[in-house]
Design a protein around this motif. Sequence first.
Motif, PDB file in Angstrom:
ATOM      1  N   ALA A  14       0.811  -1.223   0.000  1.00 38.02           N
ATOM      2  CA  ALA A  14       0.000   0.000   0.000  1.00 38.02           C
ATOM      3  C   ALA A  14       0.842   1.270   0.000  1.00 38.02           C
ATOM      4  N   GLU A  15       2.028   1.219   0.550  1.00 43.99           N
ATOM      5  CA  GLU A  15       2.885   2.406   0.639  1.00 43.99           C
ATOM      6  C   GLU A  15       4.021   2.325  -0.377  1.00 43.99           C
ATOM      7  N   PRO A  16       4.383   3.450  -1.002  1.00 39.27           N
ATOM      8  CA  PRO A  16       5.537   3.455  -1.911  1.00 39.27           C
ATOM      9  C   PRO A  16       6.819   3.086  -1.165  1.00 39.27           C
ATOM     10  N   HIS A  17       7.727   2.487  -1.885  1.00 42.84           N
ATOM     11  CA  HIS A  17       9.005   2.070  -1.288  1.00 42.84           C
ATOM     12  C   HIS A  17      10.129   2.455  -2.240  1.00 42.84           C
ATOM     13  N   PRO A  18      11.172   3.123  -1.753  1.00 48.55           N
ATOM     14  CA  PRO A  18      12.243   3.575  -2.660  1.00 48.55           C
ATOM     15  C   PRO A  18      13.021   2.422  -3.298  1.00 48.55           C
ATOM     16  N   ASP A  19      13.031   1.246  -2.659  1.00 48.06           N
ATOM     17  CA  ASP A  19      13.750   0.099  -3.224  1.00 48.06           C
ATOM     18  C   ASP A  19      12.849  -0.811  -4.044  1.00 48.06           C
ATOM     19  N   GLY A  20      11.636  -0.377  -4.325  1.00 48.37           N
ATOM     20  CA  GLY A  20      10.697  -1.220  -5.060  1.00 48.37           C
ATOM     21  C   GLY A  20      11.120  -1.443  -6.504  1.00 48.37           C
ATOM     22  N   ASN A  21      10.603  -2.515  -7.096  1.00 51.44           N
ATOM     23  CA  ASN A  21      10.950  -2.811  -8.485  1.00 51.44           C
ATOM     24  C   ASN A  21       9.747  -2.731  -9.412  1.00 51.44           C
ATOM     25  N   GLN A  22       8.664  -2.073  -8.976  1.00 53.65           N
ATOM     26  CA  GLN A  22       7.486  -1.863  -9.799  1.00 53.65           C
ATOM     27  C   GLN A  22       7.193  -0.371  -9.892  1.00 53.65           C
ATOM     28  N   ALA A  23       7.063   0.130 -11.109  1.00 56.34           N
ATOM     29  CA  ALA A  23       6.670   1.526 -11.318  1.00 56.34           C
ATOM     30  C   ALA A  23       5.162   1.534 -11.509  1.00 56.34           C
ATOM     31  N   VAL A  24       4.448   2.265 -10.648  1.00 49.47           N
ATOM     32  CA  VAL A  24       2.984   2.269 -10.663  1.00 49.47           C
ATOM     33  C   VAL A  24       2.504   3.670 -11.028  1.00 49.47           C
ATOM     34  N   TYR A  25       1.505   3.734 -11.902  1.00 49.89           N
ATOM     35  CA  TYR A  25       0.961   5.009 -12.351  1.00 49.89           C
ATOM     36  C   TYR A  25      -0.498   4.810 -12.748  1.00 49.89           C
ATOM     37  N   ARG A  26      -1.217   5.904 -12.934  1.00 45.10           N
ATOM     38  CA  ARG A  26      -2.592   5.860 -13.418  1.00 45.10           C
ATOM     39  C   ARG A  26      -2.598   6.260 -14.880  1.00 45.10           C
TER      40      ARG A  26
ATOM     41  N   ARG B 124      -7.240   3.845 -14.526  1.00 43.06           N
ATOM     42  CA  ARG B 124      -6.857   2.518 -14.040  1.00 43.06           C
ATOM     43  C   ARG B 124      -5.405   2.531 -13.596  1.00 43.06           C
ATOM     44  N   TRP B 125      -5.123   1.754 -12.552  1.00 38.28           N
ATOM     45  CA  TRP B 125      -3.742   1.639 -12.082  1.00 38.28           C
ATOM     46  C   TRP B 125      -2.989   0.694 -12.993  1.00 38.28           C
ATOM     47  N   ARG B 126      -1.809   1.079 -13.371  1.00 34.04           N
ATOM     48  CA  ARG B 126      -0.936   0.262 -14.229  1.00 34.04           C
ATOM     49  C   ARG B 126       0.414   0.113 -13.539  1.00 34.04           C
ATOM     50  N   SER B 127       1.071  -0.990 -13.818  1.00 30.94           N
ATOM     51  CA  SER B 127       2.409  -1.190 -13.261  1.00 30.94           C
ATOM     52  C   SER B 127       3.308  -1.760 -14.341  1.00 30.94           C
ATOM     53  N   ARG B 128       4.577  -1.481 -14.189  1.00 29.11           N
ATOM     54  CA  ARG B 128       5.572  -2.046 -15.091  1.00 29.11           C
ATOM     55  C   ARG B 128       6.812  -2.352 -14.275  1.00 29.11           C
ATOM     56  N   SER B 129       7.552  -3.320 -14.737  1.00 29.79           N
ATOM     57  CA  SER B 129       8.729  -3.772 -14.007  1.00 29.79           C
ATOM     58  C   SER B 129       9.895  -2.817 -14.235  1.00 29.79           C
ATOM     59  N   LEU B 130      10.643  -2.593 -13.183  1.00 30.20           N
ATOM     60  CA  LEU B 130      11.856  -1.771 -13.275  1.00 30.20           C
ATOM     61  C   LEU B 130      13.104  -2.635 -13.348  1.00 30.20           C
ATOM     62  N   SER B 131      12.931  -3.949 -13.279  1.00 33.41           N
ATOM     63  CA  SER B 131      14.075  -4.843 -13.389  1.00 33.41           C
ATOM     64  C   SER B 131      13.995  -5.537 -14.742  1.00 33.41           C
ATOM     65  N   GLY B 132      15.110  -5.726 -15.337  1.00 40.94           N
ATOM     66  CA  GLY B 132      15.157  -6.343 -16.655  1.00 40.94           C
ATOM     67  C   GLY B 132      16.168  -5.633 -17.528  1.00 40.94           C
ATOM     68  N   ARG B 133      16.430  -6.238 -18.637  1.00 41.33           N
ATOM     69  CA  ARG B 133      17.472  -5.707 -19.515  1.00 41.33           C
ATOM     70  C   ARG B 133      17.074  -4.382 -20.153  1.00 41.33           C
ATOM     71  N   ASP B 134      15.842  -4.276 -20.631  1.00 37.95           N
ATOM     72  CA  ASP B 134      15.435  -3.065 -21.338  1.00 37.95           C
ATOM     73  C   ASP B 134      14.447  -2.221 -20.532  1.00 37.95           C
ATOM     74  N   ALA B 135      14.506  -2.299 -19.198  1.00 35.86           N
ATOM     75  CA  ALA B 135      13.608  -1.517 -18.345  1.00 35.86           C
ATOM     76  C   ALA B 135      14.079  -0.071 -18.256  1.00 35.86           C
ATOM     77  N   ARG B 136      13.111   0.831 -18.333  1.00 38.88           N
ATOM     78  CA  ARG B 136      13.415   2.259 -18.198  1.00 38.88           C
ATOM     79  C   ARG B 136      13.340   2.658 -16.725  1.00 38.88           C
ATOM     80  N   PRO B 137      14.048   3.692 -16.310  1.00 34.96           N
ATOM     81  CA  PRO B 137      13.919   4.174 -14.928  1.00 34.96           C
ATOM     82  C   PRO B 137      12.529   4.797 -14.735  1.00 34.96           C
ATOM     83  N   PRO B 138      12.084   4.945 -13.492  1.00 35.79           N
ATOM     84  CA  PRO B 138      10.756   5.522 -13.255  1.00 35.79           C
ATOM     85  C   PRO B 138      10.674   6.963 -13.755  1.00 35.79           C
ATOM     86  N   GLU B 139       9.528   7.290 -14.317  1.00 37.84           N
ATOM     87  CA  GLU B 139       9.295   8.650 -14.814  1.00 37.84           C
ATOM     88  C   GLU B 139       8.726   9.511 -13.696  1.00 37.84           C
ATOM     89  N   HIS B 140       8.509  10.788 -13.957  1.00 35.82           N
ATOM     90  CA  HIS B 140       8.123  11.712 -12.893  1.00 35.82           C
ATOM     91  C   HIS B 140       6.712  11.461 -12.366  1.00 35.82           C
TER      92      HIS B 140
END
Length: 91
Positions: A12-24, A29-45
């Motif tokens: 429920a709470e954001p975590h700075p070490d998390g590996n999921q980028a969550v946005y609306r 609708r809530w969407r998530s994408r993985s931050l781990s992987g070869r072609d993963a982008r860093p989290p956007e603003h």
Amino acid sequence: MTEHGRRMPVDAEPHPDGNQAVYRDGTGRWRSRSLSGRDARPPEHLESTYKPHVAACPRRVVQQAIPGLPAPRPRPRRRAPVRRYTTWKTR
């Protein structure tokens, strides 16, 4: 929901070490994408980082090995059913 339409429970709470980028998205609708992987982008603003819930669930039960029993063997993959077509002979 992930990019592939699957549900991804996150804490429920954001975590700075998390590996999921969550946005609306635009529909709210809530969407998530993985931050781990070869072609993963860093989290956007507009994205926040979260941890998957299964990684930190306090009620998670881990199956432990039973003493005296051999280790489980990996399950074989299921094979596709064999399609049998009748063969027609031409004269």
